[in-house]
Write an enzyme that holds these catalytic residues in place. Structure first.
Site, mmCIF file in Angstrom:
data_model
loop_
_atom_site.group_PDB
_atom_site.id
_atom_site.type_symbol
_atom_site.label_atom_id
_atom_site.label_comp_id
_atom_site.label_asym_id
_atom_site.label_seq_id
_atom_site.Cartn_x
_atom_site.Cartn_y
_atom_site.Cartn_z
ATOM 1 N N SER A 1 0.954 -1.222 -0.132
ATOM 2 C CA SER A 1 -0.037 0.101 -0.031
ATOM 3 C C SER A 1 0.669 1.177 0.194
ATOM 4 C CB SER A 1 -0.800 -0.279 1.030
ATOM 5 O OG SER A 1 -2.016 0.852 0.882
ATOM 6 N N ASP B 1 -8.541 -5.330 -6.234
ATOM 7 C CA ASP B 1 -8.387 -4.261 -5.274
ATOM 8 C C ASP B 1 -8.869 -3.079 -5.485
ATOM 9 O OD1 ASP B 1 -7.157 -2.441 -3.503
ATOM 10 O OD2 ASP B 1 -5.104 -3.333 -3.622
ATOM 11 N N HIS C 1 -7.083 -5.883 -1.081
ATOM 12 C CA HIS C 1 -6.027 -5.246 -0.799
ATOM 13 C C HIS C 1 -5.215 -6.158 0.216
ATOM 14 C CE1 HIS C 1 -3.891 -1.436 -0.834
ATOM 15 N NE2 HIS C 1 -3.935 -1.309 0.309
#
Length: 671
Positions: free
Chosen positions: A206, A312, A343
């Site tokens: 991320s 995602d 994610h």
């Protein structure tokens, strides 16, 4: 495809005397597993160093920036665990580095681990398994607090110069080009060159992986490889899509979210500047240039191992697609894993294979071991939960963009999707309904409904593989002065997929633990196991894209529309790799607001599509011929499985930051 070798300009080679000596020490004691046939030994670092006796220290590196305006250069905190034995023997080690804003506010990994310290401020526990696993194998691990976060000075600026240059400064320090200190305010220097080879590998999921992309795009010497997991390549595309604001399109709150309490008190001016420089209108500004790593892909010297979830909807799949294409255009060595999850870190959806592959990747690029990973197939793709395939090239050779054209269908049925152009004068009309989204549209693909225009192929006689990013060009006439458009590709047919809508986004966390490296009383290497969480669905959205029709003339700036006037615009759809099975159908749906993913326009337009000037360009393996063959001949019958029903998922009250996401309008578990 074996990853393309590129000797990068001025990059330090990892084959120096010190590195080879360290590698020789790590390889000592290598054995052939019981029952295995003797064969050529594959070099591999081994856990020959004591994790319990490892050096644990904190260093503050001078970034050369004064982001908080206090009149002195900001220092960022770096917590380091490194093996004691190599330094005692005069050997140096490479560094695995995770630069993150999340070490104090939110935690890392599936178990939200935070850093811990002893009474004197020395690091005791660092999140994730990287130190536990790799330090005994002759690596150092460095966990960097981005500026403004945890124990660092400065202010976080959501992907801007502060984020990138504070992490880059640490790479420079590890190579002897920046100053480090043993405390946040003192003058006692800390030198890394006595123990660091200067070879650095950055990794992270991320925001952490986003920083790795940004540092690589500076071309900094010594950064040998990056492993971005679910990472952003352009921050504009995290908050907007071709001028259209994605949900909660406001970066300012992210800065406040991750800044330390002290930074929040001093960083208000920085947050105000971020807000002023990133307008909700979706216009491209200089602030977005600063946060666009794709444009600097030519500077990347490091190899890149991309990992991303195709479903995602936090850091959406267009982020890896545009980054991958830019890296390919500049001959960067690269590898990719694409999962069915949302994610999610690969440690939590393919753990054993991930640790083994990451180990070999770092051994090759940081220790210089010739273990063959650079000559192996480039791509691993998850086709069904826990079922993976490999491709030597990605996208595969023989993939080409194929024009698919919508046309009117039979009365009472959906429009048609094929190779033939629509009849002159053909149109399709829809009215934006912000209460509906892509899963609603897909569930109604076989019925003409007022909120969408849908076009469907005949049932396929053989599988059809989509690999890469698509575009959809529309000529649209709005009834009002504003209009947002969505376009999605849908696999119409029953399937069992990872349930990326549920908590965990495709995984279920189990109570049982497995251990990946050495542990101490304050830092365990044992993590909860997971398994795939699946859902039976009747349709799967495989790619999506959004745009503000007002950007038809200039993708960097929107303008009011003239009701009744046609405009031509090309929407970019996210990269994907999906096989539409025989018996299924491929659908293209064009609509307005994608509820929960795209903010609605200020009006409620009715939009008319000129079908003679509307088409999709879809990357098909085998190109136009593959489509012709798949839409010719008899198709097998594919009955719907029991218990498949449309999902009923409500939108969240607020959006989550890139550390985690709760997403709306996704396939839920079968009922």
């Amino acid at each position: 495809m074996p990853m393309r070798k590129r000797r990068t300009r001025g990059a330090r080679l990892p084959y120096g005397t010190l590195v080879l000596a360290a590698a020789a020490a790590l390889l000592a004691g290598a054995v052939t597993p019981a029952g295995a046939r003797p064969g050529p030994a594959v070099p591999e670092s081994r856990p020959v160093h004591s994790y319990a006796d490892a050096v644990r220290e904190s260093v503050w590196v001078d970034t050369g920036l004064d982001g908080d305006g206090d009149g002195r250069a900001d220092r960022v905190a770096v917590d380091i665990v490194r093996p004691r034995e190599p330094a005692a023997a005069g050997r140096k080690v490479p560094v695995i580095m995770d630069a993150s804003p999340y070490y104090a506010c939110c935690g890392r990994g599936n178990e939200s681990q935070r850093k811990t310290y002893d009474a004197d401020g020395r690091p005791v526990g660092l999140p994730l398994f990287y130190d536990n696993y790799f330090v005994p194998r002759g690596y150092a691990f460095a966990a960097v607090d981005l500026a403004g976060t945890n124990r660092s000075d400065g202010c976080d600026d959501v992907g801007g110069r502060s984020d990138v240059l504070s992490a880059k400064a640490v790479v420079d320090w590890l190579n002897g080009r920046a100053r480090g200190y043993t405390s946040r305010t003192g003058d006692t220097p800390a030198d890394a060159t006595a123990w660091s080879t200067g070879n650095v590998g950055m990794i992270g999921k991320s925001w952490d992986g986003t920083v790795a992309n940004g540092v690589a795009a500076t071309g900094v010497e010594g950064l040998r490889t990056i492993v971005p997991i679910g990472a952003i390549s352009s921050w504009y595309d995290y908050f907007h899509s071709q001028g259209a604001p994605l949900y909660d399109a406001n970066p300012t709150w992210l800065s406040d979210y991750v800044n330390s309490p002290a930074a929040r008190a001093r960083c208000g001016a920085v947050q105000n500047r971020i807000a002023a420089a990133t307008p909700y209108s979706g216009d491209w500004t200089a602030a977005w240039d600063e946060r666009d790593h794709v444009r600097d892909a030519a500077k990347v010297r490091a190899s890149v191992f991309v990992v991303h979830g195709q479903q995602d909807l936090n850091v959406r799949a267009n982020q890896f697609g545009q980054w991958w294409d830019a890296l390919a255009a500049h001959g960067v060595e690269r590898k990719i894993w694409l999962s069915q999850a949302g994610h999610v870190d690969p440690f939590d959806f393919r753990r054993a294979d991930w640790v083994r592959t990451l180990h070999r990747w770092f051994d090759h690029y940081l220790l210089g071991l010739d273990n063959g990973i650079d000559r192996e197939p480039m791509a691993d793709i998850e086709r069904a939960p826990d079922r993976w395939t490999t491709d030597r090239h990605w996208p595969p050779r023989g993939t080409s963009a194929t024009a698919l054209r919508p046309a009117t269908g039979p009365a009472g049925g959906p429009g048609a999707l094929g190779r033939a152009p629509a009849a002159p004068g053909s149109t399709a009309t829809f009215t934006d309904d912000p209460s509906l989204g892509e899963l609603d549209w897909a569930a109604r693909a076989d019925s003409p409904t007022p909120e969408k225009a849908g076009f469907v192929t005949r049932p396929l006689s053989r599988p059809l593989r989509v690999s890469g990013g698509s575009t959809v060009t529309v000529t649209a006439t709005p009834s009002t002065s504003t209009a947002h458009l969505s376009a999605v590709l849908v696999d119409l047919g029953p399937d069992t997929i990872r349930d990326y809508a549920a908590s965990g986004e495709g995984i279920t966390t189990l109570p049982e633990r497995t251990c990946w490296g050495a542990s101490t009383a304050g830092d365990s290497a044992c993590y909860k196991e997971t398994r795939a969480r699946t859902a039976d669905v009747a349709h799967t959205v495989i790619s999506r894209g959004w745009a503000d029709l007002g950007t038809w003339a200039d993708p960097r700036a929107g303008r009011p529309l003239t009701p009744g006037r046609p405009y031509t615009l090309t929407l970019k759809l996210a990269a994907t790799d999906h096989v539409v099975p025989a018996g299924h159908r491929l659908a293209l749906i064009v609509a307005g607001t994608d509820e929960g993913l795209l903010d609605p326009p200020s009006t409620t337009p009715t939009v008319t599509l000129d079908l003679t000037r509307t088409w999709a360009r879809v990357p098909l393996v085998g190109g136009p011929g593959a489509f012709t063959r798949a839409t010719s001949g008899p198709a097998p019958a594919v009955p719907l499985p029991p218990r498949v029903s449309p999902p009923a998922v409500s939108a969240p009250a607020t959006a989550a930051p890139p550390v985690a996401v709760t997403v709306p309008r996704l396939p839920g578990a079968a009922r």
